[in-house]
Write a protein that holds these residues in place. Structure first.
Motif, PDB file in Angstrom:
ATOM      1  N   ARG A 184     -23.500  25.510  -5.744  1.00 32.93           N
ATOM      2  CA  ARG A 184     -22.897  26.806  -4.796  1.00 32.93           C
ATOM      3  C   ARG A 184     -21.594  26.537  -4.946  1.00 32.93           C
ATOM      4  NH1 ARG A 184     -26.985  27.320   0.119  1.00 32.93           N
ATOM      5  NH2 ARG A 184     -28.982  27.152  -0.970  1.00 32.93           N
ATOM      6  N   LEU A 185     -20.855  25.436  -5.116  1.00 34.51           N
ATOM      7  CA  LEU A 185     -19.377  25.523  -5.061  1.00 34.51           C
ATOM      8  C   LEU A 185     -18.852  25.815  -6.376  1.00 34.51           C
ATOM      9  CD1 LEU A 185     -18.974  22.709  -2.608  1.00 34.51           C
ATOM     10  CD2 LEU A 185     -18.107  24.710  -2.182  1.00 34.51           C
ATOM     11  N   GLY A 186     -19.739  25.700  -7.511  1.00 40.58           N
ATOM     12  CA  GLY A 186     -19.306  25.742  -8.746  1.00 40.58           C
ATOM     13  C   GLY A 186     -18.529  24.598  -9.320  1.00 40.58           C
ATOM     14  N   THR A 187     -18.867  23.305  -8.771  1.00 47.19           N
ATOM     15  CA  THR A 187     -17.853  22.022  -8.862  1.00 47.19           C
ATOM     16  C   THR A 187     -18.408  21.089  -9.609  1.00 47.19           C
ATOM     17  OG1 THR A 187     -15.999  20.806  -8.177  1.00 47.19           O
ATOM     18  CG2 THR A 187     -17.905  21.057  -6.671  1.00 47.19           C
ATOM     19  N   GLY A 188     -17.640  20.318 -10.029  1.00 49.36           N
ATOM     20  CA  GLY A 188     -18.376  19.038 -10.919  1.00 49.36           C
ATOM     21  C   GLY A 188     -18.972  17.829  -9.762  1.00 49.36           C
ATOM     22  N   LEU A 189     -19.779  17.389 -10.300  1.00 46.51           N
ATOM     23  CA  LEU A 189     -20.510  16.089  -9.380  1.00 46.51           C
ATOM     24  C   LEU A 189     -20.835  15.001 -10.134  1.00 46.51           C
ATOM     25  CD1 LEU A 189     -22.154  15.166  -6.967  1.00 46.51           C
ATOM     26  CD2 LEU A 189     -23.978  16.616  -7.779  1.00 46.51           C
ATOM     27  N   GLY A 190     -20.343  13.753  -9.869  1.00 46.11           N
ATOM     28  CA  GLY A 190     -20.668  12.496 -10.477  1.00 46.11           C
ATOM     29  C   GLY A 190     -21.973  11.876  -9.900  1.00 46.11           C
ATOM     30  N   ALA A 191     -22.568  11.586 -10.940  1.00 47.46           N
ATOM     31  CA  ALA A 191     -24.132  10.996 -10.360  1.00 47.46           C
ATOM     32  C   ALA A 191     -24.206   9.529 -10.195  1.00 47.46           C
ATOM     33  CB  ALA A 191     -25.245  11.440 -11.181  1.00 47.46           C
ATOM     34  N   HIS A 192     -24.829   9.050  -9.072  1.00 47.50           N
ATOM     35  CA  HIS A 192     -25.018   7.465  -8.718  1.00 47.50           C
ATOM     36  C   HIS A 192     -23.816   6.563  -9.227  1.00 47.50           C
ATOM     37  CE1 HIS A 192     -28.781   9.581 -10.086  1.00 47.50           C
ATOM     38  NE2 HIS A 192     -28.983   9.265  -8.967  1.00 47.50           N
ATOM     39  N   CYS A 193     -22.747   6.920  -8.698  1.00 51.32           N
ATOM     40  CA  CYS A 193     -21.540   6.293  -8.927  1.00 51.32           C
ATOM     41  C   CYS A 193     -21.368   4.594  -8.752  1.00 51.32           C
ATOM     42  CB  CYS A 193     -20.025   6.944  -8.388  1.00 51.32           C
ATOM     43  SG  CYS A 193     -20.181   8.556  -8.978  1.00 51.32           S
ATOM     44  N   THR A 194     -21.125   3.971  -9.538  1.00 52.26           N
ATOM     45  CA  THR A 194     -21.071   2.506  -9.091  1.00 52.26           C
ATOM     46  C   THR A 194     -19.666   1.881  -8.987  1.00 52.26           C
ATOM     47  OG1 THR A 194     -21.167   1.972 -11.510  1.00 52.26           O
ATOM     48  CG2 THR A 194     -23.138   2.055 -10.327  1.00 52.26           C
ATOM     49  N   ASN A 195     -18.771   2.847  -9.394  1.00 50.02           N
ATOM     50  CA  ASN A 195     -17.510   2.604  -9.334  1.00 50.02           C
ATOM     51  C   ASN A 195     -16.641   4.034  -8.797  1.00 50.02           C
ATOM     52  OD1 ASN A 195     -16.244   0.136 -10.242  1.00 50.02           O
ATOM     53  ND2 ASN A 195     -17.367   0.670 -12.182  1.00 50.02           N
ATOM     54  N   LEU A 196     -15.637   3.815  -7.996  1.00 53.39           N
ATOM     55  CA  LEU A 196     -14.962   4.930  -7.396  1.00 53.39           C
ATOM     56  C   LEU A 196     -13.439   4.505  -7.387  1.00 53.39           C
ATOM     57  CD1 LEU A 196     -17.139   6.367  -4.789  1.00 53.39           C
ATOM     58  CD2 LEU A 196     -16.524   7.736  -6.839  1.00 53.39           C
ATOM     59  N   ALA A 197     -12.240   5.479  -7.785  1.00 56.40           N
ATOM     60  CA  ALA A 197     -11.106   5.019  -7.667  1.00 56.40           C
ATOM     61  C   ALA A 197     -10.269   6.387  -7.316  1.00 56.40           C
ATOM     62  CB  ALA A 197     -10.460   4.254  -8.777  1.00 56.40           C
ATOM     63  N   LEU A 198      -9.215   6.395  -6.508  1.00 65.76           N
ATOM     64  CA  LEU A 198      -8.760   7.665  -5.951  1.00 65.76           C
ATOM     65  C   LEU A 198      -7.208   7.112  -6.410  1.00 65.76           C
ATOM     66  CD1 LEU A 198      -9.142  10.428  -4.960  1.00 65.76           C
ATOM     67  CD2 LEU A 198      -8.393   9.601  -2.678  1.00 65.76           C
ATOM     68  N   ALA A 199      -6.634   8.076  -7.453  1.00 69.12           N
ATOM     69  CA  ALA A 199      -5.183   8.115  -7.601  1.00 69.12           C
ATOM     70  C   ALA A 199      -4.207   8.738  -6.596  1.00 69.12           C
ATOM     71  CB  ALA A 199      -4.887   8.660  -9.044  1.00 69.12           C
ATOM     72  N   PRO A 200      -2.820   8.200  -6.348  1.00 67.29           N
ATOM     73  CA  PRO A 200      -2.235   9.001  -5.399  1.00 67.29           C
ATOM     74  C   PRO A 200      -1.963  10.568  -5.628  1.00 67.29           C
ATOM     75  CG  PRO A 200      -1.118   7.109  -6.302  1.00 67.29           C
ATOM     76  CD  PRO A 200      -2.272   7.395  -7.355  1.00 67.29           C
ATOM     77  N   ASP A 201      -2.241  10.865  -7.116  1.00 67.14           N
ATOM     78  CA  ASP A 201      -2.141  12.355  -7.012  1.00 67.14           C
ATOM     79  C   ASP A 201      -3.499  13.103  -6.571  1.00 67.14           C
ATOM     80  OD1 ASP A 201      -3.881  11.959  -9.223  1.00 67.14           O
ATOM     81  OD2 ASP A 201      -2.843  12.758 -10.673  1.00 67.14           O
ATOM     82  N   GLY A 202      -4.478  12.191  -6.006  1.00 61.77           N
ATOM     83  CA  GLY A 202      -5.698  12.985  -5.479  1.00 61.77           C
ATOM     84  C   GLY A 202      -6.830  13.013  -6.703  1.00 61.77           C
ATOM     85  N   LEU A 203      -6.730  12.273  -8.024  1.00 59.17           N
ATOM     86  CA  LEU A 203      -7.753  12.517  -9.052  1.00 59.17           C
ATOM     87  C   LEU A 203      -8.829  11.333  -8.643  1.00 59.17           C
ATOM     88  CD1 LEU A 203      -8.599  13.870 -11.418  1.00 59.17           C
ATOM     89  CD2 LEU A 203      -7.474  12.474 -12.894  1.00 59.17           C
TER      90      LEU A 203
END
Lengths: 268, 337
Positions: free
Chosen positions: B116-135
């Motif tokens: 509905r939002l037309g955005t990307g989705l990562g499935a069943h993530c086993t790792n996540l990291a967030l950079a200071p620029d928000g990526l």
């Protein structure tokens, strides 16, 4: 209720029994798939079986739709031999790099091109990528009801649907009506084997190949450009440990195991 | 680029007033990501009927604020109603990141909302990291656990991911003084196209210790060969106050207690202090689920079984010889001297 127009979404995937042999090209960082034969995604066979049972009951047609290279026709023969009436391959270079939503756009366009449908079935997830997103996203894009994780399904006269979907330690029971898109799990049925008759009949069944222009899918909707997701680095996870072999008699081995359990503080 | 609110959202999951065990895990990870990226707001979204009491739990698990949407129409999960409410809230508030637990429900709801939002989705993530620029870097496993891929959603917002249960430990509970925002459900639901009705949700909490809570897991695979031998595994697990786990082939053979005991890519990720594996060859489908175990001991008669590569201790022997001896040795060891 009249005859049913049934669509089954299928995907040729590298044979899951070969996944131990997966390598990454050290030069390009890309996945090397050579030597891995393509097979029908195992969950998709359950979707096809469910469609074939419905066709036997209500009459109608079963069309397989696959976003895949032209060479997929070989893999799709198995589905035709099981009893599907036709196969449509959605194949275009412009589709390369599609994420689950872009793939779903292409599949939805293929389904629309076939014509009015009553029910779209798909394996809940593919063995390779395994996002499990496609059934829900195709349902959204087609603007019809959709269910994932379906383990039981009854279509009643008049197009009513009752279904069970699997959740952790239980299930959800739902009611709805056609048209619908469902993602099925392997518990739902046992797929039939192909018979010699089926294999022979498959030779005469139509396999269509549709490009992006046939589908009216433009570049901004599919492939890299149409995808929110971008792949980065690939790696092979390393789960190796020290692998010390406990030698000696069975009695000695067992005493070592007990000593380890005690050292870890789990002997109560 | 327009200035976005830097908020991380965690979509809570509840059934009959009980939070899913993945929800505190997702919230804890959202909190860690917020710290990594230099501090952003963490919000939880809670939908249901008469579930307000859970909002305080969500604050205690790491949320700065909770969007609470209560309505009789939301009593039982259904993708049209839940999808509509979430889609509208996300459109209105524009969070940077939205995380779901990759449960059966999350696995359906997340792609519905992403479409509905037309955005990307990562499935069943086993790792996540967030950079200071928000990526957001989303680590996902494919090919039955054999391939790890980093995924990004650089151009579209929000960045969405479902999080594999058991990957991220929850934070210690801390009674929070966050904010609970009650949303007007009828506004968020108005005009929604409800095409499927949920009749009931049936859940049976399985007997015995859940794999996730066990200090010791005794697991068996196809090599166990039958129900008779399986009973010995269960007995050993009971003797060690642990839980019994299985591989997909053992589950398919019908020897086990059910799907809730399956370990691996399509089952659970476990982290016991000690894992004892009997008759398990060690396909990556299974071994990915035990990579966080403290000590791995494998018993297999085939010296070339791949499971030995990812074990700390390897016993090259017929488990039928080892298991009865081990049972009696443990019983003896437990008798106070």
């Amino acid at each position: 209720m009249g005859e049913l127009n049934l669509v089954v979404l299928v995907k040729p995937v590298p044979d899951p029994s070969c996944y131990d042999r997966i390598e990454i090209d050290p030069a390009t960082g890309a996945l090397l798939r050579q030597g891995m034969p393509a097979v029908l995604n195992p969950a998709d066979k359950h979707a096809l079986e469910e469609a074939l049972v419905l066709k036997e009951r209500f009459g109608g047609r079963v069309a397989m739709v696959s976003m895949a290279p032209d060479s997929a026709s070989e893999t799709l023969m198995e589905g035709l031999a099981m009893g599907a009436d036709e196969a449509c391959i959605l194949s275009d270079r412009a589709f390369a790099g599609s994420d689950s939503l872009a793939t779903s756009r292409v599949l939805a366009a293929g389904i629309r091109k076939i014509g009015p449908f009553d029910l779209v079935l798909a394996g809940n997830e593919s063995a390779d990528g395994g996002t499990a997103h496609v059934p829900s996203q195709v349902g959204e894009l087609l603007g019809v009801a959709h269910l994932a994780n379906v383990i039981r399904m009854e279509v009643g006269p008049g197009g009513s649907v009752t279904a069970r979907t699997r959740i952790e330690n239980g299930y959800i029971e739902v009611r709805g009506s056609l048209p619908m898109v469902v993602g099925v799990r392997r518990e739902i049925n046992t797929p039939r084997y192909t018979s010699l008759m089926g294999v022979m009949a498959a030779q005469g069944k139509p396999i269509r190949v549709w490009r992006s222009e046939d589908l009216g899918v433009n570049a901004a909707e599919a492939g890299m450009e149409g995808s929110g997701m971008r792949p980065g680095k690939l790696s092979r996870p390393d789960y190796r440990r020290k692998g010390e072999i406990l030698k000696g008699s069975h009695e000695e081995t067992v005493r070592r195991i007990v000593a380890i359990l005690r050292a870890e503080g789990v002997l109560g | 680029m327009p200035d976005r609110k830097r908020a991380l959202w965690a979509v809570a999951e509840q059934t009959r007033g009980k939070l899913a065990s993945v929800t505190p895990e997702v919230l804890g990870q959202a909190r860690r990501l917020a710290a990594e990226a230099g501090g952003c707001e963490v919000a939880a979204i809670l939908l249901g009927k008469d579930v307000g009491a859970l909002a305080n739990d969500l604050l205690a698990c790491g949320a700065d604020k909770v969007f609470l949407v209560e309505d009789p129409a939301l009593e039982l999960y259904q993708n049209d109603t839940y999808g509509t409410v979430l889609h509208r809230l996300i459109r209105r508030e524009q969070p940077e990141v939205v995380l779901f637990g990759a449960t059966a429900v999350g696995e359906e709801l997340a792609p519905t909302v992403a479409a509905r939002l037309g955005t990307g989705l990562g499935a069943h993530c086993t790792n996540l990291a967030l950079a200071p620029d928000g990526l957001l870097t989303m680590g996902v496993l494919g090919f039955g656990g054999r391939l790890h891929t980093e995924m990004f959603c650089p151009d579209r917002r929000p960045q969405m991911a479902s999080v594999k249960p058991g990957m991220f430990p929850p934070l210690p509970r801390e009674e929070g003084n966050g904010e609970i925002l009650r949303e007007e459900a009828s506004a968020l639901l108005s005009g929604a196209d409800i095409r499927i009705r949920t009749v009931r949700i049936v859940k049976e909490e399985p007997e015995g210790m859940p794999l996730e809570d066990a200090d010791v897991i005794v697991a068996g695979g196809w090599g166990i060969g039958g129900k008779e031998n399986w009973r010995l595994l269960t007995e050993l697990a009971r003797e060690l106050s642990g839980a019994t786990g299985c591989t997909r082939p053992a589950l398919d053979e019908g020897w086990t207690d059910g799907e809730h005991t399956m370990i691996g890519t399509s089952g659970k990720t476990v982290r016991p202090k000690v894992y004892l594996g009997f008759g398990i060859s060690g396909s990556p489908h299974h071994t990915v689920g035990i990579k966080d175990a403290g000590v791995i001991i494998s018993i297999n008669s085939d010296p070339r079984a791949p499971v030995f590569e990812c074990s700390d201790y390897c016993v090259e022997a017929d488990f039928r010889k080892i298991l009865p001896l081990l049972l009696s040795e443990i019983r003896r060891a437990k008798v106070p001297a």
